[in-house]
Scaffold this motif. Structure first.
Motif, mmCIF file in Angstrom:
data_model
loop_
_atom_site.group_PDB
_atom_site.id
_atom_site.type_symbol
_atom_site.label_atom_id
_atom_site.label_comp_id
_atom_site.label_asym_id
_atom_site.label_seq_id
_atom_site.Cartn_x
_atom_site.Cartn_y
_atom_site.Cartn_z
ATOM 1 N N ALA A 189 -2.602 -5.354 -0.171
ATOM 2 C CA ALA A 189 -3.037 -3.999 0.150
ATOM 3 C C ALA A 189 -2.824 -3.072 -1.045
ATOM 4 C CB ALA A 189 -2.272 -3.481 1.360
ATOM 5 N N VAL A 190 -3.749 -2.151 -1.250
ATOM 6 C CA VAL A 190 -3.652 -1.162 -2.320
ATOM 7 C C VAL A 190 -2.897 0.051 -1.791
ATOM 8 C CG1 VAL A 190 -4.925 0.238 -3.986
ATOM 9 C CG2 VAL A 190 -5.843 -1.984 -3.264
ATOM 10 N N ASP A 191 -1.828 0.419 -2.472
ATOM 11 C CA ASP A 191 -0.979 1.531 -2.046
ATOM 12 C C ASP A 191 -1.594 2.847 -2.512
ATOM 13 O OD1 ASP A 191 1.006 3.322 -1.412
ATOM 14 O OD2 ASP A 191 2.567 2.373 -2.623
ATOM 15 N N HIS A 192 -2.047 3.654 -1.552
ATOM 16 C CA HIS A 192 -2.611 4.971 -1.854
ATOM 17 C C HIS A 192 -1.618 6.100 -1.580
ATOM 18 C CE1 HIS A 192 -6.611 2.830 -0.831
ATOM 19 N NE2 HIS A 192 -6.501 2.911 -2.148
ATOM 20 N N GLU A 193 -0.383 5.740 -1.258
ATOM 21 C CA GLU A 193 0.596 6.752 -0.871
ATOM 22 C C GLU A 193 1.352 7.328 -2.061
ATOM 23 O OE1 GLU A 193 0.954 7.964 2.201
ATOM 24 O OE2 GLU A 193 -0.753 6.692 2.727
ATOM 25 N N TRP A 212 -5.873 -14.337 -13.917
ATOM 26 C CA TRP A 212 -5.547 -13.830 -15.258
ATOM 27 C C TRP A 212 -4.909 -12.444 -15.144
ATOM 28 C CZ3 TRP A 212 -6.600 -9.606 -18.261
ATOM 29 C CH2 TRP A 212 -6.368 -9.717 -19.637
ATOM 30 N N PHE A 213 -5.442 -11.603 -14.277
ATOM 31 C CA PHE A 213 -4.895 -10.245 -14.120
ATOM 32 C C PHE A 213 -3.520 -10.289 -13.467
ATOM 33 C CE2 PHE A 213 -9.386 -9.543 -14.681
ATOM 34 C CZ PHE A 213 -9.431 -8.410 -15.466
ATOM 35 N N GLN A 214 -3.307 -11.209 -12.540
ATOM 36 C CA GLN A 214 -1.971 -11.351 -11.982
ATOM 37 C C GLN A 214 -0.973 -11.778 -13.063
ATOM 38 O OE1 GLN A 214 -2.911 -14.010 -8.529
ATOM 39 N NE2 GLN A 214 -1.943 -12.388 -7.331
ATOM 40 N N GLU A 215 -1.383 -12.727 -13.897
ATOM 41 C CA GLU A 215 -0.490 -13.260 -14.926
ATOM 42 C C GLU A 215 -0.257 -12.272 -16.054
ATOM 43 O OE1 GLU A 215 -0.712 -16.783 -18.303
ATOM 44 O OE2 GLU A 215 -1.508 -17.202 -16.302
ATOM 45 N N LYS A 216 -1.311 -11.638 -16.538
ATOM 46 C CA LYS A 216 -1.215 -10.830 -17.757
ATOM 47 C C LYS A 216 -0.920 -9.356 -17.507
ATOM 48 C CE LYS A 216 -2.200 -14.408 -20.284
ATOM 49 N NZ LYS A 216 -1.120 -15.072 -21.053
ATOM 50 N N THR A 217 -1.166 -8.855 -16.294
ATOM 51 C CA THR A 217 -0.940 -7.427 -16.038
ATOM 52 C C THR A 217 0.001 -7.176 -14.865
ATOM 53 O OG1 THR A 217 -2.764 -7.041 -14.452
ATOM 54 C CG2 THR A 217 -3.323 -7.026 -16.802
ATOM 55 N N GLY A 218 0.503 -8.234 -14.239
ATOM 56 C CA GLY A 218 1.398 -8.052 -13.106
ATOM 57 C C GLY A 218 0.714 -7.543 -11.855
ATOM 58 N N LEU A 219 -0.578 -7.737 -11.744
ATOM 59 C CA LEU A 219 -1.326 -7.232 -10.594
ATOM 60 C C LEU A 219 -0.843 -7.915 -9.314
ATOM 61 C CD1 LEU A 219 -3.727 -5.451 -9.634
ATOM 62 C CD2 LEU A 219 -5.160 -7.495 -9.871
ATOM 63 N N ASP A 220 -0.502 -7.102 -8.299
ATOM 64 C CA ASP A 220 -0.037 -7.670 -7.026
ATOM 65 C C ASP A 220 -0.834 -7.135 -5.843
ATOM 66 O OD1 ASP A 220 0.857 -5.064 -6.831
ATOM 67 O OD2 ASP A 220 2.983 -5.576 -6.606
ATOM 68 N N ILE A 230 -17.442 -4.550 -5.197
ATOM 69 C CA ILE A 230 -16.628 -3.530 -5.859
ATOM 70 C C ILE A 230 -15.167 -3.930 -5.669
ATOM 71 C CG2 ILE A 230 -15.946 -1.101 -5.934
ATOM 72 C CD1 ILE A 230 -18.672 -0.422 -4.650
ATOM 73 N N ASN A 231 -14.471 -4.137 -6.778
ATOM 74 C CA ASN A 231 -13.052 -4.482 -6.683
ATOM 75 C C ASN A 231 -12.208 -3.214 -6.821
ATOM 76 O OD1 ASN A 231 -10.771 -6.176 -6.468
ATOM 77 N ND2 ASN A 231 -10.495 -6.068 -8.683
ATOM 78 N N HIS A 232 -11.204 -3.105 -5.965
ATOM 79 C CA HIS A 232 -10.324 -1.933 -5.974
ATOM 80 C C HIS A 232 -8.875 -2.401 -6.031
ATOM 81 C CE1 HIS A 232 -8.617 1.927 -5.200
ATOM 82 N NE2 HIS A 232 -8.244 1.657 -3.961
ATOM 83 N N CYS A 233 -8.112 -1.868 -7.000
ATOM 84 C CA CYS A 233 -6.709 -2.254 -7.123
ATOM 85 C C CYS A 233 -5.930 -1.142 -7.827
ATOM 86 C CB CYS A 233 -6.564 -3.588 -7.851
ATOM 87 S SG CYS A 233 -7.380 -3.660 -9.451
ATOM 88 N N ARG A 234 -4.624 -1.366 -8.018
ATOM 89 C CA ARG A 234 -3.739 -0.316 -8.527
ATOM 90 C C ARG A 234 -2.638 -0.900 -9.413
ATOM 91 N NH1 ARG A 234 1.228 1.248 -7.770
ATOM 92 N NH2 ARG A 234 1.811 3.467 -7.892
ATOM 93 N N TRP A 235 -2.310 -0.144 -10.471
ATOM 94 C CA TRP A 235 -1.111 -0.378 -11.282
ATOM 95 C C TRP A 235 -0.304 0.927 -11.321
ATOM 96 C CZ3 TRP A 235 -5.918 -2.202 -12.541
ATOM 97 C CH2 TRP A 235 -6.044 -3.590 -12.762
ATOM 98 N N ASP A 236 0.938 0.838 -11.737
ATOM 99 C CA ASP A 236 1.771 2.044 -11.808
ATOM 100 C C ASP A 236 1.368 2.955 -12.959
ATOM 101 O OD1 ASP A 236 3.321 1.393 -9.588
ATOM 102 O OD2 ASP A 236 4.825 0.330 -10.783
ATOM 103 N N ARG A 237 1.060 2.346 -14.132
ATOM 104 C CA ARG A 237 0.845 3.132 -15.348
ATOM 105 C C ARG A 237 -0.327 2.562 -16.145
ATOM 106 N NH1 ARG A 237 6.057 1.841 -14.398
ATOM 107 N NH2 ARG A 237 5.585 -0.159 -15.394
ATOM 108 N N LEU A 238 -0.901 3.394 -16.996
ATOM 109 C CA LEU A 238 -1.974 2.930 -17.875
ATOM 110 C C LEU A 238 -1.504 1.790 -18.768
ATOM 111 C CD1 LEU A 238 -3.765 6.223 -19.028
ATOM 112 C CD2 LEU A 238 -4.844 4.309 -17.841
ATOM 113 N N ARG A 239 -0.254 1.833 -19.212
ATOM 114 C CA ARG A 239 0.225 0.793 -20.117
ATOM 115 C C ARG A 239 0.380 -0.561 -19.428
ATOM 116 N NH1 ARG A 239 5.044 4.013 -19.744
ATOM 117 N NH2 ARG A 239 6.792 2.896 -18.736
#
Length: 254
Positions: free
Chosen positions: A152-156, A184-192, A210-219
């Protein structure tokens, strides 16, 4: 797009080099996606907002608030931060496709298709889309189901949100190559987390998924797309071999 009959995946020969994606069951909600292309900016200058962009965001936020008071389980508005690398080569073979880097987006989720369609086909949506189209370069709307899901993508809470707008010759192959490269995105960017939206039949948008996901920071995401050679040699090459292209846009909560 051929409607999804062709499923044979063309691989790059590197499929053993990266982890396989870890998926959970898709949710059963119906999603309403609205995207408006208002300002045309260089890739990292979407923080500059015209008066028309501010009005579009205000309209979308008012609609989201009304949706949350009505039938929607959630309704969230996003504004573009940047257009990162990642389009790949397939779009150069498709001059018929107009690329839309939507810079204002509303995403709502409903428990049932009847509730979603009642709002999308009603006067509130008709008025909103007319207002957006009067000022924006383009404004599109679609209903979608969740075809694949990492989590699930956290929108909170604030973060960096991706909407990746895929253009593909075959939707089935698009789904296959997304699943092939998502590890690859899970391995290289920590995508969960990730919710892959598949437009319902008859929706008048050019995007296959359309893929929708979230990271904490741009870096957490940008360096991987810019400096990791495997992003081009594995991810983008796999897209191109399967006649699929992504139009990624990074957002923040509006």
């Amino acid at each position: 797009m051929d409607g999804g009959e062709e499923t044979a995946l063309v691989t790059t020969g590197q499929e053993g080099c990266f982890r396989k994606v870890s998926l959970v069951a898709p949710d059963r909600r119906i999603y309403l996606w609205i995207g408006a292309e208002v300002d045309h900016r260089p890739p990292f200058f979407f923080w500059l907002k015209s008066a028309a962009k501010r009005r579009a965001l205000a309209r979308l936020k008012a609609a989201a608030a009304a949706l949350r008071q009505a039938a929607a389980e959630e309704a969230v508005v996003f504004e573009a931060l940047a257009v990162p690398p990642g389009r790949g080569d397939y779009l150069s073979q498709r001059p018929d496709i107009v690329v839309r880097p939507y810079d204002a987006v509303l995403l709502a989720a409903f428990a049932t298709e009847a509730e979603a369609r009642a709002w999308r086909d009603g006067p509130a949506a008709e008025g909103l889309m007319a207002e957006l189209r009067a000022e924006a370069r383009a404004a599109d709307v679609a209903l979608a189901v969740n075809g694949r899901r990492i989590g699930a993508v956290d929108h909170e809470r604030p973060g960096v949100f991706l909407f990746n707008y895929f253009i593909a010759e075959s939707r089935a192959r698009n789904l296959a190559v997304w699943e092939h490269t998502a590890g690859w995105f899970q391995e290289k960017t920590g995508l969960d987390n990730s919710t892959l939206l598949v437009p319902q039949a008859g929706e008048a948008i050019p995007q296959s998924v359309i893929n929708h996901c979230r990271w904490d920071r741009l870096r957490d995401i940008l360096p991987a797309l810019i400096i990791r050679p495997s992003f081009r040699s594995f991810v983008l090459r796999a897209f191109a071999l399967n006649r699929t292209a992504a139009v990624p846009v990074l957002y923040r909560l509006a």
